[in-house]
Design an enzyme around this catalytic site. Sequence first.
Site, short mmCIF file in Angstrom:
data_model
loop_
_atom_site.label_atom_id
_atom_site.label_comp_id
_atom_site.label_asym_id
_atom_site.label_seq_id
_atom_site.Cartn_x
_atom_site.Cartn_y
_atom_site.Cartn_z
N HIS A 62 -7.38 4.65 6.55
CA HIS A 62 -6.60 4.18 5.41
C HIS A 62 -5.90 5.34 4.71
O HIS A 62 -4.83 5.17 4.12
CB HIS A 62 -7.52 3.43 4.44
N SER A 119 0.82 -1.22 0.00
CA SER A 119 0.00 0.00 0.00
C SER A 119 0.85 1.26 0.00
O SER A 119 1.70 1.44 0.87
CB SER A 119 -0.89 0.05 1.24
N HIS A 136 -4.30 -0.04 -5.37
CA HIS A 136 -3.34 -1.04 -5.83
C HIS A 136 -3.50 -1.17 -7.34
O HIS A 136 -4.60 -1.37 -7.83
CB HIS A 136 -3.60 -2.40 -5.17
N HIS A 176 -5.30 -9.46 -1.17
CA HIS A 176 -5.40 -9.60 0.29
C HIS A 176 -6.47 -10.63 0.64
O HIS A 176 -7.48 -10.75 -0.05
CB HIS A 176 -5.80 -8.27 0.93
N TYR A 190 -8.54 -10.37 2.97
CA TYR A 190 -9.81 -9.70 3.30
C TYR A 190 -10.65 -9.37 2.07
O TYR A 190 -11.81 -8.99 2.20
CB TYR A 190 -9.57 -8.43 4.15
N GLU A 191 -10.08 -9.51 0.88
CA GLU A 191 -10.87 -9.25 -0.33
C GLU A 191 -11.90 -10.36 -0.57
O GLU A 191 -12.77 -10.24 -1.42
CB GLU A 191 -9.96 -9.09 -1.54
N MET A 213 -2.06 -6.56 7.29
CA MET A 213 -3.12 -7.43 6.76
C MET A 213 -2.67 -8.22 5.53
O MET A 213 -3.49 -8.63 4.72
CB MET A 213 -4.34 -6.57 6.37
N SER A 214 -1.37 -8.43 5.38
CA SER A 214 -0.91 -9.12 4.16
C SER A 214 0.36 -9.92 4.45
O SER A 214 0.65 -10.25 5.59
CB SER A 214 -0.62 -8.08 3.07
N1 HPA Z 1 -3.16 -2.33 11.16
C1 HPA Z 1 -3.21 -3.26 10.18
N2 HPA Z 1 -2.76 -3.04 8.97
C2 HPA Z 1 -2.21 -1.85 8.70
C3 HPA Z 1 -2.12 -0.84 9.68
C4 HPA Z 1 -2.62 -1.10 10.98
O1 HPA Z 1 -2.57 -0.27 11.89
N3 HPA Z 1 -1.53 0.22 9.08
C5 HPA Z 1 -1.26 -0.15 7.80
N4 HPA Z 1 -1.67 -1.39 7.56
#
Ligand code: HPA
Length: 276
Positions: free
Chosen positions: A248, A31, A62, A84, A86-87, A212-213
């Site tokens: 985000h 990201s 992305h 990801h 979560y997608e 998250m990846s």
């Molecule tokens: N948590 C999870 N994923 C992330 C974070 C966070 O604080 N910041 C950027 N990616």
Amino acid sequence: MSTQYQQVKQAAAYIRERTSLVPKVVLVLGSGLGDYADRMQQAQVISYEQIPGFPISTVKEHKAKLILGTLFDVPVAIMQGRYHYYEGYTQQQITLPIRVLRALGAEILCLTNASGGINLSFEPGDLMMIDDHINFSGVSPLIGENVEEQGLRFPDMSMAYDKTLKQCLLRAAEKSGVDLKRGVYMMYTGPQFETPAEIRFGRAIGADAAGMSTVPEVIVGRHCGFRICGVSCITNMAAGILDQPLSHIEVTETALKVKDQFAALIDAFLREVKEA
Ligand code: HPA
């Protein structure tokens, strides 16, 4: 033959038809870090959606492109954007590109991401070399039938992040003047940010950064024989550390702010890797 193994072969064949380049290094840009791909000139660009079997990417910023070319005389495949968990895809699906790039002959996998700092000595904008990880996603991308041609049923994860590549990163940091932190990356599934209690839990069990990846890619990467390293951009302090909500936007803004440092580090890393 398993469907997934067939998909790997098909996707690799598709890419091979479009370029004769055999990548040595795969660089996955996380990201806000996707701009690094602009450094690659005269490259072959293939959108993920063109490649048979690749899932549709759903994260807006992305770019979802595979870029094959040469940087500092090193044949490189850049993944500009990743999938990801979560997608909504399985961890097997999101890691398909890793297997495909290994099938194309790549040997080194350098994964980058954005994360929240759990370690209280970190600051937003820090870059952290991933020393190790904690898979808190609840599953493994290796669950299911094991294809022996791809890797062992029970791969060793005690040296998931390659010692020699870590040394390359440390030397690269020194040469590029980057104050590279080190730590343990913990994968939470997201897409919601964590609660303060979940972050305190992470800290208690030894995590330094939350994201998250990356973890599924490392597991699959080790399974299929990649040497791996990782760099995380601490884009924010994780939940509950500062008296402010997470967003985000903060993640992408901080990642953009450190893009020059990040680029200097990766440039220097590729120069080091030439000999590794
Ligand atoms: N948590 C999870 N994923 C992330 C974070 C966070 O604080 N910041 C950027 N990616």
